[in-house]
Each structure stands twice: as structure tokens, then as C-alpha cells.
Design an enzyme around this catalytic site. Structure first.
Site, PDB file in Angstrom:
ATOM      1  N   HIS A   1      -8.996 144.000   4.339  1.00  0.00           N
ATOM      2  CA  HIS A   1      -9.355 142.541   4.046  1.00  0.00           C
ATOM      3  C   HIS A   1      -8.278 141.424   4.294  1.00  0.00           C
ATOM      4  O   HIS A   1      -7.120 141.663   3.720  1.00  0.00           O
ATOM      5  CB  HIS A   1     -10.003 142.657   2.650  1.00  0.00           C
ATOM      6  CG  HIS A   1     -10.369 141.284   2.239  1.00  0.00           C
ATOM      7  ND1 HIS A   1      -9.674 140.280   1.686  1.00  0.00           N
ATOM      8  CD2 HIS A   1     -11.780 141.154   2.000  1.00  0.00           C
ATOM      9  CE1 HIS A   1     -10.601 139.426   1.445  1.00  0.00           C
ATOM     10  NE2 HIS A   1     -11.999 139.759   1.506  1.00  0.00           N
TER      11      HIS A   1
ATOM     12  N   GLU B   1     -14.630 142.210   5.852  1.00  0.00           N
ATOM     13  CA  GLU B   1     -13.998 140.931   6.189  1.00  0.00           C
ATOM     14  C   GLU B   1     -12.419 141.255   6.554  1.00  0.00           C
ATOM     15  O   GLU B   1     -11.534 140.537   5.953  1.00  0.00           O
ATOM     16  CB  GLU B   1     -13.678 139.908   4.828  1.00  0.00           C
ATOM     17  CG  GLU B   1     -15.293 139.844   4.484  1.00  0.00           C
ATOM     18  CD  GLU B   1     -15.244 138.948   3.014  1.00  0.00           C
ATOM     19  OE1 GLU B   1     -14.751 139.292   2.232  1.00  0.00           O
ATOM     20  OE2 GLU B   1     -16.080 137.874   3.184  1.00  0.00           O
TER      21      GLU B   1
ATOM     22  N   CYS C   1     -10.566 130.993   4.529  1.00  0.00           N
ATOM     23  CA  CYS C   1      -9.480 131.530   3.919  1.00  0.00           C
ATOM     24  C   CYS C   1      -8.342 132.204   4.340  1.00  0.00           C
ATOM     25  O   CYS C   1      -7.398 132.113   3.994  1.00  0.00           O
ATOM     26  CB  CYS C   1     -10.271 132.319   2.592  1.00  0.00           C
ATOM     27  SG  CYS C   1     -11.143 131.180   1.318  1.00  0.00           S
TER      28      CYS C   1
ATOM     29  N   CYS D   1     -15.276 130.696  -2.110  1.00  0.00           N
ATOM     30  CA  CYS D   1     -13.857 130.986  -1.920  1.00  0.00           C
ATOM     31  C   CYS D   1     -13.330 129.967  -1.016  1.00  0.00           C
ATOM     32  O   CYS D   1     -12.202 129.187  -1.534  1.00  0.00           O
ATOM     33  CB  CYS D   1     -13.374 132.252  -1.524  1.00  0.00           C
ATOM     34  SG  CYS D   1     -14.143 132.933  -0.087  1.00  0.00           S
TER      35      CYS D   1
END
Lengths: 622, 622
Positions: free
Chosen positions: B250, B302, B320, B386
Site C-alpha cells: 500500500h 492501492e 495521498c 482521506c
């Protein structure tokens, strides 16, 4: 119960809306050709390897535990029962063709074990029986009770058709009756998260002539798309099947569902089902399919991607999805007799299905990528072992897809060396297809009266020629059947010449990883460039192929069990400067590099040697 | 507790192994330039929109319920607390620059609510407090207690530095002490499934000078890679951090972890941590990064993909992840003063971060693809929210990344119109960067003695020129700092000329969707071709760009809040024949088509108008 030799994998002998009737298993006997080599490997290597894996993975033990013959816990994935069922289906197909004591004994043992594991009321699912006996039917979406049931029914039908025993068919019927007692109008509602039972129920209906199985298949199909199992596209629950416009969600689920819809159509002829299938088929073929026939491009959710989402390195193209595509296209062909379905079926078999198994039958691909940077290898059995036994049952029955019949006569869909034997025709087919363009059909016996022999002229074929007893037939068209209606006599010959010229293909510009690239095919085979076959130091990812230069064919008997290789002119570029950068300003000229000779092999045969980079889509020089 | 104005987002005033010290928030004041526009939008639009979303999504109510001020159930994702914390951090950064009564009131209310929700023993996580109060710390891998704690600590530090209140910092310390009482050598073992607390604990240590927070950060870092949380790469638990050779799993988790490692390095100087980070950084930059600085290519998980797995349409590049990359590179820059980190930080900010937010600050991208077929639009708040508040805190503090100091003097890393004020230097920077190549620095006040002003000469710059009081400086090199050591006087001037020539880039041949394609950049900005800017009927996916023809610049004040556009020569092909086919044999000539003028816009500004196809990598003509 019909004790006459039933017809093939999908029995359309009595289907009201079938334009093609399937033939019994033994009507087509492959001789020493392309598919018989695969069937031999399948019987000798894959089936024994598969049985060992069923033992080692605990799939067989689960039945022994459920039967009370062993103690222990449930092992493996919760749908492990289906691994055994698919293996049993494959083994039964093999038995239908050739008695093999070892296989017969394993099959008998397995049938006995399955029967012993069945509950009093007919229920049979070792995962629930062992782990949660009171939890039956509580999670249709995620668990696989109905899916496993479907595979049991398919195995049982195959077993019944291949042997003189109805032992497994009785198990299947008892379970089907149990399910029918639970689900249906006025009873429990819902649909299986993973379709499969639909097509299997229709086949059970065809075998037992019990209407309730057909009705139950229809029920499960009608229940979809109403949000009963969550409403997600992943489970094809986002839209009623008759309103679908594109394939969506988990590819195997989508295609098994479509196959089940086609089976229902074959029996009831509902036009809205066919209309929906037609839309989905068209969308799949024009927006969501790799050039290999691979479908379900997206790793995430093992799913169909968006239109034109067809990556090379990370395309998913699960072997099972291509098998499911073959199953669906076969049923569409049976219903319509349209050549486009047979074309796609053949293309997918040669390029999308057998790419999933190694030449020795014992190593597999789950995804089938179109590009490797040199780090992709086949595996043995998978933890989620859906693909290996799915390949086995497909290979064991592949001859069944070659020929059908109807009131007019016989339709030959696939070419291989084979003997075809029906009530009023006996034909010998001699060919080196898919390597050589010639197919010779000899009539060995014919009944009286006119009979049509229909020969598929594949869509990929440029200038097909057909001769009957030496005389050329006019009006031959690729992508259609050539119907030869005659009063055939013993000794008559039909010669097909299906020129297999190497062809470069380009992709729709929306297929962006193929922009500026070409793929190479010859006949029904898609080719690829594997690093091992290129001059030392060649990086197939950085190489361009000259599409203007002639491509030369060369049979290599010793290579990859014998393949036709293609040699093309290419331009290799020097990539030594790239080691420490990912991007760089254009500096060196784009065009230029060393002329080299490239060698292409059939895509299905890649990844059978050492690890090496591979591309299907290669940059075009110039 | 240190009541002196602390230094910026990451306070390296006392870090033993920092080559650059951060400046206080108010040392750099942006004027009307590129980033001040973004900060205005952020304050006026994004922060108010974000607060509305915190109310509507239930994130604020969760605290009210935990505090006993409301009744209700837990709403939203289990890490929804972090949405509020990130918004609070952003709002605090805004308050540090400009008093705003509305923001101040919302901040005060939120701080009061958070304090009220905290448990007696310091624990604070509304998901567990509401749904499973006895379940604390039972699922470090999947739940986000430590992750949310980290965001609380970051918000508290920002709030403390921006206001005269330690109300939130006290909450943070109580929770940190609670965590420190549970975890550590001889106490409970484990690591958070989602890193974040590591970097936050180091910052809490810097603010409070409590060694135990630094030690706890080290503990969590050392606990990784031992299989304590499952051993998967997804959680960076597959290998001890010091043995890592590549970024894995991730992407946001990986990069927050690396940022935490860098923070620990800044304090303790452990060379093995820096060696591991250096390996991972090199691998990321040379094998796993989009040309935009985007990282984490794979949707599934991700995650970072394999080397060179960098698709265009389906590249993930979560906003992010790019923010996390900026955070990590900033800390590496503080530690080493090396220009490569500032280069990547700037490139990522301009291309990978602000691409994630619309020009009006209220619509977002979660993934940042490099290609659209015309069906990709920005969204409002996400269910998993997020990215939006992460963008907000980044924009609100972006001026903090512009300048640092050390014993030798001042380092200017990012260029924008701004006033820089430190104890012994006051500088005015005038520039239209990133649109225009000139940067003018005027010394308004200087202390006595020699001071070095170091100016970053970006790696992308071809022929940089630096003049001090009109005299050209020798030996200027791109990708390095130009150190100007003088006894500066008021009125001294430094002129930078950083020529921004349009540059075509090619990708490593293993980046296969970019084979035969080029990308265009100018200065620090990557460009793209959006369909809306092209002649009617142009399909940017099927268009080729002529890299030999001149690219012309043209400022368009009315377009996309004002952007420099680039015009290139291209060749459009006719794709009307493609509607019903996905692949076709090569027939039409490859080269040819209509010459057209193409217009490129900065990548960050795409998807701010109607839906349209977009490409970053365009085929190269010829």
C-alpha cells in the site's frame, strides 16, 4: 430417464430452439492431430496430476469427513468441492472416449465418496456440512453452495453419458430436488453469487426430462438484478439480465450466467434473452476483449474492465473466463448456427484457453498476460484451483465442439484430423490444421438422398477455396458456412484450402497500450515474441517490427512440441543507457537501431521454457 | 514544553542529524503568486466545504457520541476520526498565517469536542469507544487506532504551533502516554497496519522534548517486518525496514512509514535507516513512478506495482500517496540538503498533488490517471475521505517547504513570490514561477558577516543563469544548489534565469504503454492534451505529435485560472472506421493523416471543464 446415448457436453437433441444438434461423444474421434496431442497430455499427465492435487489439497478428504469416514476439519477454499466435480467431469469425458482402468477406479471411488457424503435430504456441500451444518443457504452471495451444486450436476451428467452408471446422476437429482424444494416462486428467493447452476440445471433437465429443473434455472436467472444478493455488478446483480447492455463484473460469473441464459433460450426461445445476449456479445467483442479472445481484463474483482481497458502486462484474462466464453459461444452457436460464434470459440480455444496450460499439462496460468518483462512463470495447482480442472474438462471434451448436425445435414465447425460418424454419414478428415491450410474430407459412407455438409470458413481466412471432387465451388466467403448439398457417395472428396498468411493487426486507438504497435497472427493462432527466440541481447519490449517486410514461415519440429514459427524483420534499439533512468528528454533519434531477424511463436506456447520477456503487441517500425 | 515559535511542519531546530533547519511558519509569506492562489482557494472554499462534509459524514458526530453529548451510532469509515484531525491540521496551518474568525471558531469547537470525547485514561478513538469499548488494540493490522492517533498528534502539534493554546496538545500527550503505557519493550508488541503514528510521535517528541515518544516511534518501526501483523507486503510487514530494497505494498502506508523512518534518522542518525531509504528511493524513482511523480500504480491494494508497471488509464497514483512522497522527500531534504529530494518534492507538488484537487478546491481525484477516454470526472467528498483533507493540510502549509536555514545561511528550495524573514536576513522574492523563468531576489535587510544564500537550480533546467548584482555567476549546475556566500547588504539583488523550454520525454522501454510515445513538460510542469483544446473531431488517443516541430508557448489568462499553454504540431488520423471493430488487419497506411495544431495544458489543470479524453503520453509522429 433417457438411456439412449446422449449428445455431447450440451445435449440439444430435443431443444426446441436449437438450429444445431450436438452429436454423441463417440461420433467424432480425433486422430493424430493438434487436439489429440492435447487430449493425450490431458489424460496421461494432467488428470493424474490433478487427482494427486485433489488428495493433497484436502478436497477429497472433505467428502470423507462429511461422510463420516474420516475425522478432521474442512480444508481448502469453501468451494473446494467443485475442484473434484470438475475433475470428475473431465475424467468422465475421457472415459467416454477410451476405457482407462486407473481413471475408472478413481472415478468410481470418487462417486462412491460423494454419494456417501450426501445428506439424507439430498443436500451436499462439504464446507457447510463440516463447518456450519445449520447455516445452509444463509449466504447465497459469498458462499458457493449453488455453484458447487452446478458443477456436481455437470459432472453427474457427463458421468452418466460416459458410463452405464447413474450413480452420480441420482446424487445430483436428489440434491437438485432438495434445492428445488427450498427455492422457487413462493419459496425462498435469491440467486447464487456465482452463477453456474443455471446452465447445469438445464443440462440436468435435458438428461432427466424433469421440467422443474429448467424452471428452477429460469427462476435463478430471473432473480438476478433485483438486489437480492447485494446489487453489485461483481455478482451481475446490478441489472436484470434482460436489460444488460455490456458484460460486467466478475468475468467467469458473467459468462457462466450468459451460458445459462443461452441454455434457457435453447429450450424456451425467449427472444428478450437472445436480444440481451446479442448486445452483451457485441459489446464484449468490440470493447472488452484482448486480441487472444481473453476476457475480464481487470485484476481487481477478476472483472471486465471499462471499454478499451485492455492492458498488456496486467491484463487478467483468467483461463476460466476464456473457458466460460467458449461455453457461452458454443451454446449461441447451437442456437443460431451463426459462424461468428464458432469463429470466436475457435480463436479463444487456440489462444485464450490453451495458453493457460503448459505443453506438459501440469503447469498453469491463472491470468494470461500479453506482455512479460521476464518475471512471469506458470504455476502448479493453485490455492484457488478453479482453472486447472476447468482446462482438463475442456480439453477432454474439445472434440465435441467440432461437429453438429441438423435436419439438413452436418456442420463442421473445427478442423482436425478426425473420423466423423453419424447415422447417415461417415467422414474422414485429414489435416495439419492449424499449421497447414489444407483440410481434406473424404466420404466413407453416405445414406441415400441429399445431405448438406456445411464447412465453416473462418473469418480470418483471406482467399478460401473449396473443391468437391476436384471441382472448385463458387461464392466461398470467409466468416460464413459453405453449405455443400449433394447426394454424397462413398469416395467423394471435399478439399478446403484456408490460406494461412501471416497478418499484422492494429488495435482500436482507444486500446492505448497497443498504440503504434502491431500483433501478428497466422490462421487461427495469435503469435508472440518471446525473448529466447531472438538474437542475443534483444529486448522485445524495445524492439520494433517492420510490417512492410515479408514474414517467413518455418516449421520447427523440435521446438515447443512442434510449432510453425514466423520470422520477421525488426529493428533493435540499444537500451543500455536506460539503467538509471525511468524517463529522459528525447535526445537520441527515435528511428534507427540494428536490423535483426525476429522469431515469433504461437502465443499459447509461451512460458514453456526459461523465464524471458514476451510481447504480443510489438512496436511498429517506421 | 517549548513555547518559542516552533519551526514549520517538521521542526528540525534541534534535530542532531539535520543539515537543514526548518523555519517558523511566519518566516515565509507568500504574495500574489502561484501557491498563494491555491492557498486562497484552500482557505475560502476547501476548508469550509470540508467542514460541511465533516458534519454531513458524521465524523464530528462520532466525537459528540463518544463524549456523551449526543446519542447515536458510529458513522462512516472506522478511521473517520482522522478526517477531522487532518482538517484541523489544515485549519491550524491557515490560522498560523491569517486570523480567520470562522475558522478559529470551528477549530475551537472541534478541539473542545475532541477533548470531551477522550477517555479518562487518555485513550481516544471514537470507533472503538462507540462500537467496541473493550476491544481496544485487538486488531492492529486492520483497524486504525494508531493511525488515527498519529493524525491527532500531527493536528495537535500544528494547533499548538499556530495558536497560543495547548488544549489539543494536552489531549495528544495524554493519548500518547496511554499508548506508551500499552506498547513497548516488555509491554505489548506489534505495529500499526497503517503507519502514520511513527512520524507523528517524532514530531510530538520535538514539541514536548519527551524522549519516550521518540523511543515509541522507533519501537513501532523496529516491530515491522517480523510478521507480527500478518507478514504481508501490503502492510510493509514482509521485511524488516532496514532490509528493504524497494517500495512495496500500500503506497500511502509505505511512504508514511518511510517518512517516519526519516524523522527517526533526523534525530538519531542511524545510517542503516538512511541506507535502506536510499535503496528504496532509488528503486522508486527508477522503476515505480509515473512521469508526474505519481506513485502506487496498482489499484489492487492501492499499491506499488512491479517494476515498470505504470499503466496510463488505470494507474492508481492516489493523491495521498503523492502527498506522502512530498512528506518523505521533505524529511530527506532536511536530513541531507541534497537537491534530488527537493527536485522530486517540487515535481510531485506541481504534478502529482494539485492534480488531485480541482481549481475551485471542491472536487477531488482519488486516483490520478494519465489517460482518459472521456469518462473520468472529479468527485466531491469520498466515502473514504482521506485525500481531500490531506490536500488541504498540504496546501495550507506549502510555503513551509520553500526555505530552510542552517549555520551557513539560507536555502531556497521552491520559488514563488514571497517575503522571507529570518533573524539575520530579509528577502523579497519576485517571480512568475512556474510560468516564467525569471526569479528576482532582493535583499531588504541583512545582518553582518558572511552568509550563504543557496538557490536550488532545478534538475529540469537546461541553461540556468544566476546573476548577483548584475554579475553572472560561474559554474551553475542544474540539479544542485548554487551557494552564494557574501556579506549581504540591503539592496543586493540575485537574478535567476531558469529557462523553461518545452521538452519531450520518452520512457524506459519497459514502461510499455508509453512505447512510441512522448510526454511534454515545461519547467516543473508536466503537460497533457485534453480533447477540449484540440480542433473539433480530434481524438487525442489516436493523434500523433511531431517532436521535430517547434513547440510554441502562449499564456492564456482566461483559461483554467490562467495557464501557459503549449502548441505543437500533430497529425490526426481518421478513426471513423473503427466503430465496430476492436482489432483489424493492417490495411490503411500507418503514417499519414491530417496535420493539426495541438494544444497542451498543465496536467494538474485537467478535468476542470466538461468531460473529455486526455493523454499525457501521446504517440510520436514519424
Amino acid at each position: 430417464m433417457d438411456r439412449t446415448p446422449a449428445a455431447g457436453v450440451v445435449d440439444t437433441l430435443h431443444s426446441a430452439h436449437a438450429l444445431c444438434r450436438s452429436l454423441p461423444f463417440d461420433a467424432v474421434k480425433l486422430r493424430d492431430g493438434f487436439w489429440s496431442r492435447w487430449q493425450k497430455i490431458n489424460r496421461r499427465e494432467a488428470l493424474t496430476y490433478g487427482h494427486t492435487q485433489l488428495v493433497e489439497s484436502g478436497a477429497l478428504d472433505n467428502f470423507a469427513v462429511a461422510a463420516g469416514r474420516k475425522t478432521g476439519t474442512f480444508q481448502n477454499m469453501r468451494f473446494a468441492d467443485s475442484d473434484l466435480y470438475k475433475w470428475l467431469e473431465a475424467a468422465s469425458f475421457e472415459l467416454s472416449r477410451q476405457r482407462d482402468a486407473w481413471i475408472r477406479q478413481r472415478v468410481d471411488e470418487a462417486v462412491d465418496l460423494i454419494a456417501a457424503a450426501q445428506c439424507q435430504d439430498g443436500y451436499l456441500n462439504t464446507y457447510y456440512q463440516i463447518t456450519n451444518p445449520k447455516g445452509r443457504w444463509t449466504n447465497l452471495r459469498d458462499d458457493h453452495e449453488l455453484y458447487c451444486a452446478g458443477h456436481l450436476f455437470q459432472a453427474a451428467v457427463a458421468h452418466f453419458r460416459a458410463t452405464d452408471s447413474d450413480a452420480l446422476l441420482r446424487v445430483a437429482q436428489r440434491f437438485a430436488d432438495c434445492i428445488d424444494g427450498v427455492f422457487g416462486p413462493g419459496r425462498m428467493r435469491g440467486a447464487p453469487g456465482h452463477p453456474e447452476i443455471e446452465l447445469a440445471l438445464v443440462e440436468l433437465f435435458r438428461t432427466t426430462h424433469q421440467d422443474r429443473y429448467l424452471k428452477l434455472a429460469q427462476f435463478f436467472i430471473d432473480e438476478r438484478g433485483q438486489g437480492l444478493i447485494g446489487g453489485r455488478a461483481y455478482h451481475q446483480d446490478h441489472v436484470p439480465v434482460r436489460d444488460a447492455t455490456e458484460p460486467a463484473g466478475h468475468a467467469v460469473r458473467q459468462l457462466y450466467l450468459l451460458a445459462g441464459m443461452a441454455d434457457v433460450y435453447l429450450e424456451v426461445g425467449e427472444q428478450r434473452l437472445m436480444d440481451a445476449m446479442d448486445r452483451v456479445w457485441h459489446d464484449m467483442c468490440t470493447r472488452k476483449m484482448s486480441i487472444t479472445g481473453g476476457v475480464g481484463a481487470r485484476h481487481e474483482g477478476e472483472a471486465f474492465g471499462e471499454s478499451y481497458e485492455l492492458p498488456n502486462d496486467r491484463v487478467y484474462n483468467e483461463t476460466c473466463a476464456q473457458i466460460a466464453s467458449v461455453m457461452w459461444n458454443w451454446r449461441l452457436l447451437l442456437a443460431t448456427g451463426e459462424c461468428r460464434y464458432a469463429d470466436l470459440l475457435e480463436w479463444t480455444l487456440y489462444n485464450g484457453v490453451i495458453s493457460g496450460v503448459s505443453l506438459d499439462g501440469k503447469r498453469f496460468f491463472y491470468p494470461n498476460p500479453l506482455l512479460s518483462r521476464g518475471n512471469i512463470a506458470r504455476s502448479g495447482w493453485f490455492a484457488c484451483a478453479c482453472c486447472p480442472p476447468n482446462v482438463m474438462r475442456t480439453l477432454a471434451s474439445v472434440h465435441n465442439y467440432a461437429v453438429t448436425r441438423n435436419d439438413m445435414g452436418l456442420q463442421i465447425h473445427l478442423y482436425d484430423s478426425m473420423r466423423i460418424e453419424t447415422a447417415d454419414l461417415r467422414l474422414e478428415v485429414d489435416t495439419d490444421y492449424p499449421w497447414q491450410p489444407g483440410v481434406n474430407v473424404r466420404v466413407d459412407e453416405a445414406g441415400s438422398g441429399d445431405t448438406t455438409i456445411s464447412l465453416r470458413i473462418p473469418r480470418w481466412c483471406g482467399r478460401p477455396i473449396v473443391r468437391v471432387n476436384g471441382a472448385q465451388v463458387d461464392g466461398i466467403r470467409a466468416g460464413a458456412y459453405c453449405d455443400l448439398r449433394h447426394s454424397w457417395r462413398s469416395g467423394d472428396t471435399i478439399e478446403l484450402d484456408l490460406p494461412m498468411l501471416p497478418v499484422f493487426h492494429e488495435a482500436h486507438p482507444f486500446v492505448e497500450p497497443a498504440r503504434g504497435c502491431v500483433a501478428l497472427s497466422r490462421g487461427p493462432l495469435v503469435y508472440c515474441f518471446e525473448g529466447l527466440d531472438q538474437p542475443a541481447g534483444t529486448n522485445v519490449l524495445g524492439t520494433a517490427v517492420d510490417t512492410a517486410a515479408a514474414v517467413e514461415e518455418s516449421w520447427q519440429d523440435e521446438l515447443l512440441s512442434g510449432v510453425m514459427t514466423l520470422r520477421a524483420r525488426g529493428i533493435a534499439r540499444d537500451h543500455t543507457g536506460w539503467s538509471q533512468e525511468l524517463y529522459r528528454p528525447l535526445g537520441v533519434p527515435e528511428i534507427g537501431g540494428t536490423p535483426i531477424e525476429l522469431k515469433a511463436i504461437p502465443y499459447f506456447a509461451w512460458a514453456n521454457r526459461e523465464l524471458a520477456p514476451m510481447v504480443v503487441w510489438m512496436r511498429r517500425a517506421g
